[in-house]
Write a protein that holds these residues in place. Sequence first.
Motif, PDB file in Angstrom:
ATOM      1  N   LYS A 137     -20.444   7.400  28.624  1.00  0.00           N
ATOM      2  CA  LYS A 137     -20.552   6.162  27.822  1.00  0.00           C
ATOM      3  C   LYS A 137     -21.888   6.132  27.076  1.00  0.00           C
TER       4      LYS A 137
ATOM      5  N   THR B 263     -18.113  -5.839  23.541  1.00  0.00           N
ATOM      6  CA  THR B 263     -18.458  -6.346  24.878  1.00  0.00           C
ATOM      7  C   THR B 263     -18.071  -5.310  25.932  1.00  0.00           C
TER       8      THR B 263
ATOM      9  N   SER C  76     -19.490  -2.437  29.274  1.00  0.00           N
ATOM     10  CA  SER C  76     -20.585  -1.530  29.646  1.00  0.00           C
ATOM     11  C   SER C  76     -20.888  -0.520  28.539  1.00  0.00           C
ATOM     12  N   THR C  77     -19.870  -0.031  27.848  1.00  0.00           N
ATOM     13  CA  THR C  77     -20.124   0.941  26.770  1.00  0.00           C
ATOM     14  C   THR C  77     -20.831   0.254  25.599  1.00  0.00           C
TER      15      THR C  77
ATOM     16  N   GLY D 157     -16.134  -0.854  22.842  1.00  0.00           N
ATOM     17  CA  GLY D 157     -15.424   0.004  23.792  1.00  0.00           C
ATOM     18  C   GLY D 157     -13.945  -0.333  23.845  1.00  0.00           C
TER      19      GLY D 157
ATOM     20  N   ASP E 110     -10.303  -0.270  26.836  1.00  0.00           N
ATOM     21  CA  ASP E 110      -9.758   0.038  28.155  1.00  0.00           C
ATOM     22  C   ASP E 110      -8.768   1.197  28.083  1.00  0.00           C
TER      23      ASP E 110
ATOM     24  N   LYS F  28      -7.490  -3.754  24.946  1.00  0.00           N
ATOM     25  CA  LYS F  28      -8.835  -4.268  25.207  1.00  0.00           C
ATOM     26  C   LYS F  28      -8.733  -5.598  25.961  1.00  0.00           C
ATOM     27  N   GLY F  29      -9.884  -6.018  26.475  1.00  0.00           N
ATOM     28  CA  GLY F  29      -9.916  -7.318  27.140  1.00  0.00           C
ATOM     29  C   GLY F  29     -10.202  -7.244  28.621  1.00  0.00           C
TER      30      GLY F  29
ATOM     31  N   GLY G 245     -12.919  -7.058  29.880  1.00  0.00           N
ATOM     32  CA  GLY G 245     -14.057  -7.960  30.078  1.00  0.00           C
ATOM     33  C   GLY G 245     -13.747  -9.400  29.666  1.00  0.00           C
TER      34      GLY G 245
ATOM     35  N   ALA H  32     -13.051 -10.585  26.658  1.00  0.00           N
ATOM     36  CA  ALA H  32     -13.586 -11.037  25.361  1.00  0.00           C
ATOM     37  C   ALA H  32     -12.635 -10.724  24.205  1.00  0.00           C
TER      38      ALA H  32
ATOM     39  N   GLU I 274     -13.332 -10.407  20.128  1.00  0.00           N
ATOM     40  CA  GLU I 274     -13.374  -9.004  19.678  1.00  0.00           C
ATOM     41  C   GLU I 274     -12.405  -8.807  18.509  1.00  0.00           C
TER      42      GLU I 274
ATOM     43  N   LYS J 272     -10.330   7.210  28.853  1.00  0.00           N
ATOM     44  CA  LYS J 272      -9.626   6.078  28.223  1.00  0.00           C
ATOM     45  C   LYS J 272      -8.497   6.517  27.285  1.00  0.00           C
TER      46      LYS J 272
END
Length: 218
Positions: free
Chosen positions: A7, A28, A30-31, A82, A84, A94-95, A97, A99, A103, A121
């Motif tokens: 990452k 949003t 970690s990446t 980033g 998922d 995505k999502g 996290g 957000a 996003e 991923k």
Amino acid sequence: MTPDEKKQQVAKAALEYVVEDTIIGIGTGSTANYFVDALATIKHKIEGTVASSNATAERLKSNGIPVLDINGVDEISVYIDGTDESNRYLHLIKGGGGALTREKIVAAVSKRFVCIADDSKLVDMLGKFPLPIEVIPMAQSYVARELVKLGGKPVWREGFITDNGNVILDVHNLQIMEPVKLETQLNEITGVVTNGLFAARPADVLLLGSDKGVQIIK
Ligand code: 5RP
């Protein structure tokens, strides 16, 4: 390399895609956090940023990077975030996290969407990662019943409230053969704010961190 090292590798590589003297959209997770840290090293070269979550806005500000209100911004040159999951067509889930709605808004306003992720991923078919759906709290049970009719197994993300004051249903057991169609279909359920499929507006470039270096898929 560990997933975190991948990452970090890809977050640094994304600096190449930053357009000088423009506004950059920031995702949003970690990446994206690693990207914020990398962006801090060239912050004098950009006009400012738009953040896809309150958490990202805080991280940007603590790095001394200006954060602007998206309603006062006409154009974002590039959105960096980033994911998922991604398939080879750069349709995303995505999502993770939570957000996803903000996003999607930032991605919609952006000229280019550069997705950054570790190579785990990339998948052949989307859906192993439960699909997050942001829902108006009052509609939670109704939407869950509609999702069951579509063959999904919705699970309420307990104790989580989005930046927009809504809840998240994570939908398991979906084999997503037609991401664009499903994205539209899910958004048509009354009470759904949006879902985590980014297929109608996919990424433009996917950078994958790997042991062999950064792979670029367009
Ligand atoms: C947040 C997201 C993230 O991009 C996604 O969950 C990936 O997160 P990470 O970079 O931590 O693996 O969609 O809503």
